[in-house]
Design an enzyme around this catalytic site. Structure first.
Site, PDB file in Angstrom:
ATOM      1  N   SER A   1       0.851  -1.183   0.000  1.00 41.20           N
ATOM      2  CA  SER A   1       0.000   0.000   0.000  1.00 41.20           C
ATOM      3  C   SER A   1       0.893   1.242   0.000  1.00 41.20           C
ATOM      4  O   SER A   1       1.740   1.384  -0.872  1.00 41.20           O
ATOM      5  CB  SER A   1      -0.967  -0.036   1.185  1.00 41.20           C
TER       6      SER A   1
ATOM      7  N   HIS B   1      -4.702  -5.563  -1.714  1.00 40.71           N
ATOM      8  CA  HIS B   1      -5.552  -5.509  -0.524  1.00 40.71           C
ATOM      9  C   HIS B   1      -6.558  -6.666  -0.547  1.00 40.71           C
ATOM     10  O   HIS B   1      -7.767  -6.475  -0.629  1.00 40.71           O
ATOM     11  CB  HIS B   1      -6.284  -4.175  -0.456  1.00 40.71           C
TER      12      HIS B   1
ATOM     13  N   GLU C   1      -1.978  -2.111  -8.114  1.00 45.04           N
ATOM     14  CA  GLU C   1      -3.137  -2.612  -7.372  1.00 45.04           C
ATOM     15  C   GLU C   1      -3.756  -1.450  -6.625  1.00 45.04           C
ATOM     16  O   GLU C   1      -3.106  -0.428  -6.401  1.00 45.04           O
ATOM     17  CB  GLU C   1      -2.726  -3.721  -6.392  1.00 45.04           C
TER      18      GLU C   1
END
Length: 308
Positions: free
Chosen positions: A114, A283, A209
């Site tokens: 992330s 995630h 992502e």
């Protein structure tokens, strides 16, 4: 051009992992405690601040203190690796305070994803350090067994094991391609454009992502990357998990992902490199650990990712 890859020594049973918080503040103490237990069950010792982090609005601590924590554990001879407590936001604010000079002398495993992908790409492009794009501490309890197994193997030096799953979708075929694996969270990477911390995507295999971003925001970010020339000279593009939320039903998830995939194909239509999707990264419970900065090969014959 990035320096030659610098590989951290593999971890051994009994080695110490330090928990760092380079981004958001702690929000889920129970997941934090369970994550510690999982790492200890793997055979590692875990080091973390006994008073945890004081919080600074949405950050774990001040920029200075978060960078100091990172630098301290890089220099700590008892620490073999660093795992991020969580993502969120904050890495971009502390990059200028990281002591890059210590990385070459003390290469260590650095794990997270992330917002942490900003830290990974910065460290690799400036020092050559191969980092591990994988779960943060507070996400360990949500991982599937295969993802936990890959995490353990990656930490202990077996990160070259290929990723092969029937879920991989070849959106655009091409010859077998290879290059340095770079990328990470789409939203985080877009924030690097126009900053001193942006890096070249040329000849790399880029993975992307994201989660919790409505389709128009995904479109806006992808279009911005396209207009900035980021997609022009890739060796390959791989798409990890894209989800509107963690509570989507199956049909909603399929429609959302197809929107993302179609926009990617529109933007990269004039290029010949392969585009793969549905890689188990991001995630999601199947958040497979990847060696960011290592050479990856997109083996089209067996639809698998090979790492060198």
């Amino acid at each position: 051009m990035a320096p030659l890859p610098l590989y951290p020594p593999p971890l051994k049973k009994g080695d110490t992992l330090a928990v760092i918080a380079p981004a958001g503040q702690l929000q889920e103490p129970q997941k934090f405690a369970k994550g510690i237990s999982l790492l200890e069950e793997m055979g590692f010792s875990v080091k973390f601040p006994r008073d945890l982090w004081p919080g600074n609005d949405y950050l774990a601590d001040s920029d200075e203190n978060r960078a100091h924590e990172f630098n301290t554990f890089i220099n700590d001879p008892e620490t073999a690796g660093l795992i991020s407590m969580r993502g969120g936001f904050g890495c971009l604010r502390m990059l200028d305070k990281i002591d890059l000079g210590q990385i070459a002398g003390h290469p260590k495993t650095i794990l997270g994803f992330s917002d942490i992908s900003i830290l990974h790409n910065y460290l690799h492009t400036r020092t050559g350090l191969v980092c591990f794009h994988g779960p943060v501490l507070t996400s360990l309890t949500t991982l599937t067994s295969p993802a936990l197994e890959r995490l353990y193997h990656s930490l202990t030096g077996q990160w070259r094991a290929p990723i092969h799953t029937r879920k991989i979708e070849i959106l655009r075929d091409g010859t077998t391609s290879s290059g340095r694996l770079l990328g990470g969270n789409l939203t985080s990477l877009v924030t690097l454009l126009g900053t001193p911390y942006d890096f070249s995507w040329d000849n790399g295999v880029i993975f992307l992502e994201d989660i919790n971003e409505p389709p128009y925001k995904i479109d806006r970010m992808l279009t911005q990357l396209f207009l900035a020339g980021k997609f022009d000279d890739l060796s390959g593009l791989i798409l990890g998990d894209f989800s509107l939320s963690s509570h989507e039903d199956t049909l909603e998830k399929i429609r959302y992902r197809e929107q993302v995939w179609m926009r990617i194909l529109e933007l990269t239509g004039r290029f010949a490199y392969p585009v793969w999707a549905n890689i188990p990264v991001g995630h999601c419970p199947d958040n497979y650990t990847l060696p960011l900065g290592a050479t990856v090969e997109m083996d089209r014959e067996k639809t698998r990712l090979l790492f060198h």
